[in-house]
Motif scaffolding. Sequence first.
Motif, PDB file in Angstrom:
ATOM      1  N   GLY A  71       0.877  -1.452  -0.141  1.00 49.55           N
ATOM      2  CA  GLY A  71      -0.148  -0.018   0.146  1.00 49.55           C
ATOM      3  C   GLY A  71       0.845   1.171   0.085  1.00 49.55           C
ATOM      4  O   GLY A  71       2.074   1.170   0.156  1.00 49.55           O
ATOM      5  N   PRO A  72       0.166   2.333   0.116  1.00 50.29           N
ATOM      6  CA  PRO A  72      -1.281   2.572  -0.188  1.00 50.29           C
ATOM      7  C   PRO A  72      -1.626   2.237  -1.530  1.00 50.29           C
ATOM      8  O   PRO A  72      -0.855   1.983  -2.565  1.00 50.29           O
ATOM      9  CB  PRO A  72      -1.377   4.024  -0.004  1.00 50.29           C
ATOM     10  N   GLY A  73      -3.001   2.176  -1.815  1.00 52.04           N
ATOM     11  CA  GLY A  73      -3.583   1.765  -3.123  1.00 52.04           C
ATOM     12  C   GLY A  73      -4.992   1.533  -2.659  1.00 52.04           C
ATOM     13  O   GLY A  73      -5.659   1.545  -1.943  1.00 52.04           O
ATOM     14  N   SER A  74      -5.694   0.768  -3.916  1.00 50.44           N
ATOM     15  CA  SER A  74      -7.123   0.339  -3.970  1.00 50.44           C
ATOM     16  C   SER A  74      -7.178  -0.807  -2.917  1.00 50.44           C
ATOM     17  O   SER A  74      -6.531  -1.414  -2.536  1.00 50.44           O
ATOM     18  CB  SER A  74      -7.153  -0.294  -5.264  1.00 50.44           C
ATOM     19  N   TYR A  75      -8.322  -0.534  -2.177  1.00 51.53           N
ATOM     20  CA  TYR A  75      -8.635  -1.227  -1.064  1.00 51.53           C
ATOM     21  C   TYR A  75      -8.667  -2.805  -1.456  1.00 51.53           C
ATOM     22  O   TYR A  75      -8.136  -3.741  -0.581  1.00 51.53           O
ATOM     23  CB  TYR A  75      -9.998  -0.944  -0.363  1.00 51.53           C
ATOM     24  N   ASP A 110      -4.155   7.908  -7.435  1.00 54.70           N
ATOM     25  CA  ASP A 110      -5.178   8.535  -7.163  1.00 54.70           C
ATOM     26  C   ASP A 110      -6.079   7.767  -6.120  1.00 54.70           C
ATOM     27  O   ASP A 110      -6.025   6.649  -5.796  1.00 54.70           O
ATOM     28  CB  ASP A 110      -6.031   7.994  -8.582  1.00 54.70           C
ATOM     29  N   ALA A 111      -6.530   8.548  -5.362  1.00 52.04           N
ATOM     30  CA  ALA A 111      -7.289   8.204  -3.785  1.00 52.04           C
ATOM     31  C   ALA A 111      -8.701   8.593  -4.238  1.00 52.04           C
ATOM     32  O   ALA A 111      -9.438   8.578  -3.070  1.00 52.04           O
ATOM     33  CB  ALA A 111      -6.813   8.761  -2.819  1.00 52.04           C
ATOM     34  N   ARG A 112      -9.055   8.996  -5.308  1.00 56.07           N
ATOM     35  CA  ARG A 112     -10.690   9.519  -5.622  1.00 56.07           C
ATOM     36  C   ARG A 112     -10.805  10.782  -4.765  1.00 56.07           C
ATOM     37  O   ARG A 112     -10.269  10.953  -4.031  1.00 56.07           O
ATOM     38  CB  ARG A 112     -11.694   8.345  -5.171  1.00 56.07           C
ATOM     39  N   SER A 113     -12.008  11.336  -5.347  1.00 56.93           N
ATOM     40  CA  SER A 113     -12.727  12.579  -4.710  1.00 56.93           C
ATOM     41  C   SER A 113     -11.665  13.501  -4.577  1.00 56.93           C
ATOM     42  O   SER A 113     -11.590  14.152  -3.652  1.00 56.93           O
ATOM     43  CB  SER A 113     -13.113  12.347  -3.105  1.00 56.93           C
ATOM     44  N   ALA A 154      -5.182  12.281  -3.583  1.00 51.50           N
ATOM     45  CA  ALA A 154      -4.148  11.479  -4.023  1.00 51.50           C
ATOM     46  C   ALA A 154      -3.253  10.899  -2.973  1.00 51.50           C
ATOM     47  O   ALA A 154      -3.235  11.746  -2.114  1.00 51.50           O
ATOM     48  CB  ALA A 154      -3.325  12.040  -5.134  1.00 51.50           C
ATOM     49  N   TYR A 155      -2.867   9.761  -2.846  1.00 48.95           N
ATOM     50  CA  TYR A 155      -1.953   9.330  -1.875  1.00 48.95           C
ATOM     51  C   TYR A 155      -0.676   9.837  -2.615  1.00 48.95           C
ATOM     52  O   TYR A 155      -0.443   9.988  -3.707  1.00 48.95           O
ATOM     53  CB  TYR A 155      -1.793   7.680  -2.127  1.00 48.95           C
ATOM     54  N   VAL A 156       0.170  10.378  -1.441  1.00 46.76           N
ATOM     55  CA  VAL A 156       1.421  11.172  -2.009  1.00 46.76           C
ATOM     56  C   VAL A 156       2.622  10.873  -1.037  1.00 46.76           C
ATOM     57  O   VAL A 156       2.346  10.585   0.060  1.00 46.76           O
ATOM     58  CB  VAL A 156       1.141  12.750  -2.223  1.00 46.76           C
ATOM     59  N   TYR A 194      -3.592   1.477   4.697  1.00 49.86           N
ATOM     60  CA  TYR A 194      -4.423   2.357   4.039  1.00 49.86           C
ATOM     61  C   TYR A 194      -4.318   3.654   4.833  1.00 49.86           C
ATOM     62  O   TYR A 194      -4.080   3.745   6.138  1.00 49.86           O
ATOM     63  CB  TYR A 194      -5.893   1.882   4.181  1.00 49.86           C
ATOM     64  N   LEU A 195      -4.248   4.799   4.294  1.00 52.58           N
ATOM     65  CA  LEU A 195      -4.101   5.994   4.732  1.00 52.58           C
ATOM     66  C   LEU A 195      -5.318   6.947   4.971  1.00 52.58           C
ATOM     67  O   LEU A 195      -6.346   6.783   4.352  1.00 52.58           O
ATOM     68  CB  LEU A 195      -3.012   6.913   3.808  1.00 52.58           C
TER      69      LEU A 195
END
Length: 202
Positions: A65-69, A111-114, A117-119, A190-191
């Motif tokens: 991770g991080p990333g898609s659940y 991409d973390a949506r909404s 972003a994860y950075v 997960y962040l």
Amino acid sequence: MKTLCMDTTNKYLVVGLYEDGRLICGSAEESWKRQSETLFPTLIGHMQKAGWESEDLDEVVITDGPGSYTGVRIAMTLAKVLCTQRSLPLYTISSLQLYAGLEKQALALMDARSHRAYVAMLDQGELLQPETVLDLDDIRALVQEKQLRVYGDAHLLGMESCPFDLLANFASLRPFYRPVENVHTLTPRYLKDQSAYHLEIK
């Protein structure tokens, strides 16, 4: 030393077979939301091409991770099964480390949506601070302020990503592999959102 490396945290399916750090066979292809269907046949295909059996493996490396659940769990589940059955050592690296590799003054994002972003900001593979989640406008301002090279989902910022090679980065990041002490208790990372993110490039 024969190593299996896998990443399913984002839109890519990355599977690589390495011997003493040298890539023997592998692929890094876009497979958005299809990793669960394609990981196993892709792995089998590469193992057959390399002439390897599962008994030949000495270690497994995955991104945690991080990333898609769902995505993070795909490679992690397979890795747990392999390492438990064969008593193999398991190592992890950050999915954002994998994007940036050993580049200097790099920013990796996913991409973390909404509009987020994860950075992570990195320098030669080292995470300068723990990864976080930021609004895209804040990331854009950070990139401009620090004049950073951007890797990963740079299109979210209206930019082009710097070129990256996920298979090569798996090998080059070996000094940053984190050993998993207990395979059974390994969980995806997960962040949460952060209100501020201040870093200094070394």
